[in-house]
Design a protein around this motif. Sequence first.
Motif, PDB file in Angstrom:
ATOM      1  N   LEU A  29      89.203 127.994 131.865  1.00  0.00           N
ATOM      2  CA  LEU A  29      90.237 127.815 132.888  1.00  0.00           C
ATOM      3  C   LEU A  29      90.581 126.330 132.924  1.00  0.00           C
ATOM      4  O   LEU A  29      89.693 125.481 132.942  1.00  0.00           O
ATOM      5  CB  LEU A  29      89.710 128.245 134.265  1.00  0.00           C
ATOM      6  N   GLN A  30      91.849 126.040 132.945  1.00  0.00           N
ATOM      7  CA  GLN A  30      92.320 124.652 132.889  1.00  0.00           C
ATOM      8  C   GLN A  30      92.832 124.199 134.252  1.00  0.00           C
ATOM      9  O   GLN A  30      93.235 125.040 135.072  1.00  0.00           O
ATOM     10  CB  GLN A  30      93.467 124.568 131.877  1.00  0.00           C
ATOM     11  N   ASP A  33      95.346 126.124 136.671  1.00  0.00           N
ATOM     12  CA  ASP A  33      95.304 127.584 136.538  1.00  0.00           C
ATOM     13  C   ASP A  33      94.944 128.212 137.888  1.00  0.00           C
ATOM     14  O   ASP A  33      94.154 127.648 138.646  1.00  0.00           O
ATOM     15  CB  ASP A  33      94.238 128.012 135.510  1.00  0.00           C
ATOM     16  N   GLN A  34      95.495 129.371 138.121  1.00  0.00           N
ATOM     17  CA  GLN A  34      95.235 130.050 139.394  1.00  0.00           C
ATOM     18  C   GLN A  34      94.068 131.031 139.254  1.00  0.00           C
ATOM     19  O   GLN A  34      93.976 131.753 138.247  1.00  0.00           O
ATOM     20  CB  GLN A  34      96.490 130.794 139.848  1.00  0.00           C
TER      21      GLN A  34
END
Length: 250
Positions: A29-30, A33-34
């Motif tokens: 996850l970056q 990101d949600q």
Amino acid sequence: MQHVNRDNPIPLYVQIKDFWKKKIENGELQPGDQLPGEQDLCEQHGVSRITVKQAINALASEGLVIRHQGRGTFVASRRFQQDLLKLTSFTEDMSQRGLIAGARLLSKQIILATPELAKNLGVLEGEKLICIERVRLADNEPLALEIVYFPYDLCPGLLAEDLQSQSIYNLLEQKYGLILHVAEQFLEPSLATRREALLLQISIGDPVLLIERITCLKEGRRVEYAKSVYRGDKYRFRVLLERPTPNTSK
Ligand code: 16G
């Protein structure tokens, strides 16, 4: 998909927090990101909403995610960890991370010491001081707002220098032969004012960290009084604590 083990003594919310923490730390996850919504998380992990909320709170308090009211939970941008062990300059801190330190000069002037400044710098009231205000940048991104004061007699030509691309600590040491020795630093949480928010490109009321530093020369004289406002979403300070050796003397 559960990812939680009810037989494990580790609380369910911690297991869920760790599950998402791992995804953030390994880059799956970056930043930006949600995360899935609360309902989805409840279903995904087979836990109650309270447990999901606790897990998100824990991720938020570790600075890994940011909650936006009504919009959801997002992965926070990476933070800079600064060790509170060494008396380093902003330029040194950034170059250790492979980033280019910079500054946007807001003002530079000679002022007369107010009672507060005189006390902090150990000089007489009314004494000449150099005052420089800069936004500190890392790879052109604003990280902190910094106002610094130096006794004029210690570095009289400082204002004539290029204060946008040069390190002040470097100038003090190389040009004025000052040996910076120790500093006392105070950290305090706060919320960004309108001006701070504008300069740091954050929203009014966002968390920031106020830092005050009093730096002394080898012989004990105070050389710098600095007041900085650091972006709360970008910084994490680390302090190494050593347990005192037990006193064996009777
Ligand atoms: C750091 C110091 C600040 C100092 C500056 C010099 C803190 C909280 N503050 O930002 O007191 O004036 O470095 O940076 O760490 P420079 O040498 O890159 O100009």
